[in-house]
Design a protein around this motif. Structure first.
Motif, mmCIF file in Angstrom:
data_model
loop_
_atom_site.group_PDB
_atom_site.id
_atom_site.type_symbol
_atom_site.label_atom_id
_atom_site.label_comp_id
_atom_site.label_asym_id
_atom_site.label_seq_id
_atom_site.Cartn_x
_atom_site.Cartn_y
_atom_site.Cartn_z
ATOM 1 N N MET A 1 -25.268 -32.269 -38.801
ATOM 2 C CA MET A 1 -24.422 -32.947 -37.823
ATOM 3 C C MET A 1 -25.289 -33.487 -36.676
ATOM 4 S SD MET A 1 -21.019 -30.562 -37.550
ATOM 5 C CE MET A 1 -21.942 -29.082 -37.121
ATOM 6 N N THR A 2 -25.113 -34.786 -36.329
ATOM 7 C CA THR A 2 -25.922 -35.418 -35.299
ATOM 8 C C THR A 2 -25.027 -36.109 -34.272
ATOM 9 O OG1 THR A 2 -26.107 -37.555 -36.406
ATOM 10 C CG2 THR A 2 -27.689 -35.836 -37.041
ATOM 11 N N THR A 3 -25.675 -36.567 -33.219
ATOM 12 C CA THR A 3 -24.972 -37.302 -32.159
ATOM 13 C C THR A 3 -25.378 -38.772 -32.178
ATOM 14 O OG1 THR A 3 -26.723 -36.711 -30.597
ATOM 15 C CG2 THR A 3 -24.814 -35.241 -30.727
ATOM 16 N N ASP A 4 -25.726 -39.302 -33.343
ATOM 17 C CA ASP A 4 -26.184 -40.689 -33.445
ATOM 18 C C ASP A 4 -25.146 -41.679 -32.930
ATOM 19 O OD1 ASP A 4 -28.516 -39.795 -34.498
ATOM 20 O OD2 ASP A 4 -28.076 -40.335 -36.578
ATOM 21 N N SER A 5 -23.869 -41.324 -33.029
ATOM 22 C CA SER A 5 -22.818 -42.232 -32.561
ATOM 23 C C SER A 5 -22.906 -42.487 -31.063
ATOM 24 C CB SER A 5 -21.439 -41.675 -32.918
ATOM 25 O OG SER A 5 -21.283 -40.350 -32.449
ATOM 26 N N TYR A 6 -23.635 -41.623 -30.347
ATOM 27 C CA TYR A 6 -23.784 -41.806 -28.898
ATOM 28 C C TYR A 6 -24.747 -42.936 -28.567
ATOM 29 C CZ TYR A 6 -23.620 -40.211 -24.018
ATOM 30 O OH TYR A 6 -23.405 -40.122 -22.659
ATOM 31 N N LEU A 7 -25.518 -43.373 -29.556
ATOM 32 C CA LEU A 7 -26.469 -44.453 -29.330
ATOM 33 C C LEU A 7 -25.768 -45.727 -28.868
ATOM 34 C CD1 LEU A 7 -28.899 -43.968 -32.350
ATOM 35 C CD2 LEU A 7 -29.491 -43.790 -29.918
ATOM 36 N N GLY A 8 -24.522 -45.930 -29.310
ATOM 37 C CA GLY A 8 -23.781 -47.112 -28.877
ATOM 38 C C GLY A 8 -23.641 -47.165 -27.365
ATOM 39 N N TYR A 9 -23.338 -46.022 -26.749
ATOM 40 C CA TYR A 9 -23.218 -45.976 -25.291
ATOM 41 C C TYR A 9 -24.581 -46.172 -24.641
ATOM 42 C CZ TYR A 9 -22.511 -44.234 -20.563
ATOM 43 O OH TYR A 9 -22.482 -44.109 -19.191
ATOM 44 N N SER A 10 -25.602 -45.531 -25.174
ATOM 45 C CA SER A 10 -26.945 -45.693 -24.632
ATOM 46 C C SER A 10 -27.380 -47.158 -24.654
ATOM 47 C CB SER A 10 -27.932 -44.833 -25.434
ATOM 48 O OG SER A 10 -29.240 -44.949 -24.926
ATOM 49 N N ASP A 11 -27.059 -47.864 -25.732
ATOM 50 C CA ASP A 11 -27.417 -49.280 -25.836
ATOM 51 C C ASP A 11 -26.673 -50.115 -24.796
ATOM 52 O OD1 ASP A 11 -29.143 -48.752 -27.907
ATOM 53 O OD2 ASP A 11 -27.728 -49.301 -29.489
ATOM 54 N N ARG A 12 -25.403 -49.772 -24.521
ATOM 55 C CA ARG A 12 -24.648 -50.505 -23.498
ATOM 56 C C ARG A 12 -25.267 -50.300 -22.113
ATOM 57 N NH1 ARG A 12 -20.169 -48.387 -26.239
ATOM 58 N NH2 ARG A 12 -19.513 -47.100 -24.478
ATOM 59 N N LEU A 13 -25.699 -49.069 -21.849
ATOM 60 C CA LEU A 13 -26.362 -48.813 -20.570
ATOM 61 C C LEU A 13 -27.672 -49.589 -20.468
ATOM 62 C CD1 LEU A 13 -26.012 -44.997 -19.740
ATOM 63 C CD2 LEU A 13 -24.657 -46.916 -18.907
ATOM 64 N N LEU A 14 -28.374 -49.697 -21.586
ATOM 65 C CA LEU A 14 -29.636 -50.433 -21.596
ATOM 66 C C LEU A 14 -29.397 -51.904 -21.233
ATOM 67 C CD1 LEU A 14 -32.655 -49.994 -22.189
ATOM 68 C CD2 LEU A 14 -32.213 -50.698 -24.543
ATOM 69 N N ARG A 15 -28.337 -52.480 -21.775
ATOM 70 C CA ARG A 15 -28.018 -53.873 -21.442
ATOM 71 C C ARG A 15 -27.625 -54.005 -19.974
ATOM 72 N NH1 ARG A 15 -25.740 -53.560 -26.672
ATOM 73 N NH2 ARG A 15 -23.639 -53.169 -25.844
ATOM 74 N N LEU A 16 -26.861 -53.006 -19.474
ATOM 75 C CA LEU A 16 -26.480 -53.021 -18.061
ATOM 76 C C LEU A 16 -27.718 -52.991 -17.171
ATOM 77 C CD1 LEU A 16 -24.399 -52.746 -15.727
ATOM 78 C CD2 LEU A 16 -24.439 -50.266 -16.132
ATOM 79 N N ALA A 17 -28.655 -52.115 -17.501
ATOM 80 C CA ALA A 17 -29.884 -52.019 -16.716
ATOM 81 C C ALA A 17 -30.687 -53.311 -16.797
ATOM 82 C CB ALA A 17 -30.721 -50.838 -17.200
ATOM 83 N N GLY A 18 -30.718 -53.932 -17.973
ATOM 84 C CA GLY A 18 -31.452 -55.184 -18.133
ATOM 85 C C GLY A 18 -30.854 -56.315 -17.324
ATOM 86 N N ASP A 19 -29.532 -56.296 -17.164
ATOM 87 C CA ASP A 19 -28.861 -57.357 -16.411
ATOM 88 C C ASP A 19 -29.162 -57.311 -14.919
ATOM 89 O OD1 ASP A 19 -27.707 -58.357 -18.698
ATOM 90 O OD2 ASP A 19 -25.766 -57.357 -18.389
ATOM 91 N N LEU A 20 -29.651 -56.167 -14.434
ATOM 92 C CA LEU A 20 -29.900 -56.060 -13.003
ATOM 93 C C LEU A 20 -30.963 -57.029 -12.524
ATOM 94 C CD1 LEU A 20 -29.803 -52.177 -12.473
ATOM 95 C CD2 LEU A 20 -27.951 -53.835 -12.230
ATOM 96 N N ASN A 21 -31.832 -57.472 -13.431
ATOM 97 C CA ASN A 21 -32.877 -58.424 -13.054
ATOM 98 C C ASN A 21 -32.368 -59.859 -12.995
ATOM 99 O OD1 ASN A 21 -34.622 -56.159 -14.756
ATOM 100 N ND2 ASN A 21 -35.659 -56.921 -12.928
ATOM 101 N N THR A 22 -31.207 -60.110 -13.580
ATOM 102 C CA THR A 22 -30.719 -61.493 -13.673
ATOM 103 C C THR A 22 -29.390 -61.711 -12.993
ATOM 104 O OG1 THR A 22 -29.684 -61.001 -15.816
ATOM 105 C CG2 THR A 22 -31.947 -61.845 -15.854
ATOM 106 N N LYS A 23 -28.582 -60.699 -12.816
ATOM 107 C CA LYS A 23 -27.263 -60.843 -12.220
ATOM 108 C C LYS A 23 -27.263 -60.341 -10.781
ATOM 109 C CE LYS A 23 -24.494 -60.449 -16.448
ATOM 110 N NZ LYS A 23 -23.391 -59.697 -17.113
ATOM 111 N N PRO A 24 -26.384 -60.897 -9.945
ATOM 112 C CA PRO A 24 -26.290 -60.392 -8.568
ATOM 113 C C PRO A 24 -25.793 -58.945 -8.557
ATOM 114 C CG PRO A 24 -24.514 -61.949 -9.038
ATOM 115 C CD PRO A 24 -25.468 -62.026 -10.187
ATOM 116 N N TRP A 25 -26.221 -58.184 -7.561
ATOM 117 C CA TRP A 25 -25.903 -56.762 -7.492
ATOM 118 C C TRP A 25 -24.402 -56.519 -7.449
ATOM 119 C CZ3 TRP A 25 -27.122 -52.187 -8.717
ATOM 120 C CH2 TRP A 25 -26.625 -51.066 -8.064
ATOM 121 N N HIS A 26 -23.665 -57.344 -6.740
ATOM 122 C CA HIS A 26 -22.221 -57.099 -6.618
ATOM 123 C C HIS A 26 -21.507 -57.210 -7.971
ATOM 124 C CE1 HIS A 26 -20.905 -61.306 -7.113
ATOM 125 N NE2 HIS A 26 -21.988 -61.639 -6.432
ATOM 126 N N ALA A 27 -22.106 -57.935 -8.928
ATOM 127 C CA ALA A 27 -21.491 -58.083 -10.241
ATOM 128 C C ALA A 27 -21.701 -56.847 -11.117
ATOM 129 C CB ALA A 27 -22.053 -59.321 -10.941
#
Length: 436
Positions: A1-27
């Protein structure tokens, strides 16, 4: 039994962090705040089946308990969480760390001062991204820009990695920093060299015991642990072992871990000291007795002797009392249920109390240790899910007085401070204050 399904959330956070360089902070600010405050635990419940979470011991620290935990942390040059999960305690520790001149500098500092490990790579990745988001938040609050991309930022957090808590602790001789801990709450076999227990024990007890002995003298140890370790009679030797290496400063009963985890916890904080012998646990674990007398002074307290699914149906046929037959009645005469039993029996009058007992009032407003008076003339066989309280004088009047004490809000409050497990113990019932 693994927690691989949690990778989907981790990937969403990664995209959120990546957007900080291109999107305004308030967004992005609202999404970042959610990621730092409780969302990781919510997504764990949504994405990972309960059976897998239980098997892995994966229950992440929520924002409310984390805030109380952070209040216990003192300034330190380094922090280590050997079972870091999604990094909630590391976020609390990072709140105690200074910022650098830039976000890149901050992540470089944190990469040296923060250490964490978990067996699940998706958790480790999430912990690192959340630390990146926290650093970004703190620099944005100072009106500064983000001068590093997410990939480079995560690379700087070298101290957070996939690792086995037991292996890391065993390989560590002395850690010169603060050790923070919210260990798995499941069960395991006690290690061969465990000096305080054998057989099946709490994982949290084992990991915390090892962790407390691995930090340098004077360094802080702060943990979130299941309340059974604080209040359960089985863990008295564990408490003594912790006191032998930790100079305890604070023990705070917290209550239920969160709305989705039916385990009560407490917070512990102290500093490493030289090992010494501690004959009895100190007064910090629970409130001290203020009454001059207790139930034990007037009554004999024991657990019913019938283990119904194991004991043979042999011997005389006797009235048989089980917990669900107590109902919400204040008294009961000879039980109508019967069973053959050759072991110890009880002669009325006595008071019966269910061992199963959640903190707080039960449904219907009943007290936590509500008692039922059992009367009659026949010897009674009593199931082991019941605590039997016998008047030493055989007085029904004393039994009724006891029931009034057990049913009082004052006793329920006392019990909630003394033991927040899902059952009562003979030792705790014996020590309930007796007041006229």
């Amino acid at each position: 039994m693994t927690t691989d399904s949690y990778l989907g959330y981790s990937d969403r956070l990664l995209r959120l962090a990546g957007d900080l360089n291109t999107k305004p902070w308030h967004a992005s600010r609202g999404a970042v705040e959610s990621a730092l405050n409780g969302q990781a635990a919510e997504q764990l419940r949504a994405l990972v089946p309960r059976t897998v979470r239980r098997a892995q011991g994966a229950f992440f620290t929520g924002s409310h308990v984390r805030a109380q935990f952070e209040d216990l942390l003192e300034d330190s040059s380094a922090f280590w969480d050997p079972a870091c999960g999604a990094g909630d305690l590391l976020l609390a520790a990072a709140g105690k760390q200074r910022l650098g001149a830039s976000m890149r500098d901050t992540l470089h500092i944190w990469g040296k001062s923060l250490r964490g490990g978990d067996l699940q790579s998706s958790f480790v990745q999430t912990a690192k991204i959340r630390l990146f988001l926290l650093a970004a938040t703190r620099h944005k609050e100072r009106g500064e820009s983000i001068d590093i991309d997410v990939a480079s930022g995560l690379e700087l957090l070298k101290g957070i990695r996939v690792a086995d808590a037991y292996g890391e602790l065993e390989r560590t001789r002395s850690y010169d920093g603060t050790l923070v801990l919210n260990p798995p709450f499941g069960s395991m076999q006690a290690p061969a060299d465990c000096g305080w227990a054998s057989g099946s024990v709490s994982q949290a007890a084992v990991i915390s015991s090892i962790s407390a002995s691995k930090i340098c003298l004077g360094q802080q140890f702060v943990a979130i642990l299941p309340d059974v370790l604080r209040s359960g009679s089985r863990y008295a030797r564990w408490r003594s072992s912790i006191e032998s290496v930790i100079d305890l400063k604070t023990i705070v009963p917290y209550g239920q871990f969160d709305d989705h985890t039916d385990v009560d916890v407490f917070l512990l904080a102290g500093r490493r000291r030289r090992r010494r012998t501690v004959p009895d646990p100190s007064a910090l674990w629970w409130p001290q007795q203020t009454s001059s007398s207790t139930i034990e002074d007037i009554f004999k307290v024991s657990v019913g002797t019938v283990v119904d699914n194991r004991d043979p149906h042999s011997g005389p046929e006797l009235p048989f009392l089980i917990a669900r037959d107590l109902g919400d009645l204040g008294s009961i005469e000879t039980p109508v249920r019967s069973r053959n039993f050759a072991g110890r029996t009880y002669k009325p009058p006595f008071v019966a109390v269910r061992r199963t007992s959640r903190p707080g009032l039960r449904s219907g407003g009943n007290a936590r240790a509500a008692g039922t008076l059992v009367t009659g003339t026949q010897e009674i066989a009593v199931d082991n899910h019941i605590i039997v309280i016998e008047s030493r004088s055989g007085s029904i009047a004393e039994c009724n007085q006891l029931i009034n004490i057990l049913n009082s809000p004052k006793t329920s409050d006392w019990l909630d401070n003394r033991i927040r497990c899902r059952h009562l113990t003979v030792g705790v019932v014996r020590s309930i204050p007796w007041s006229q």
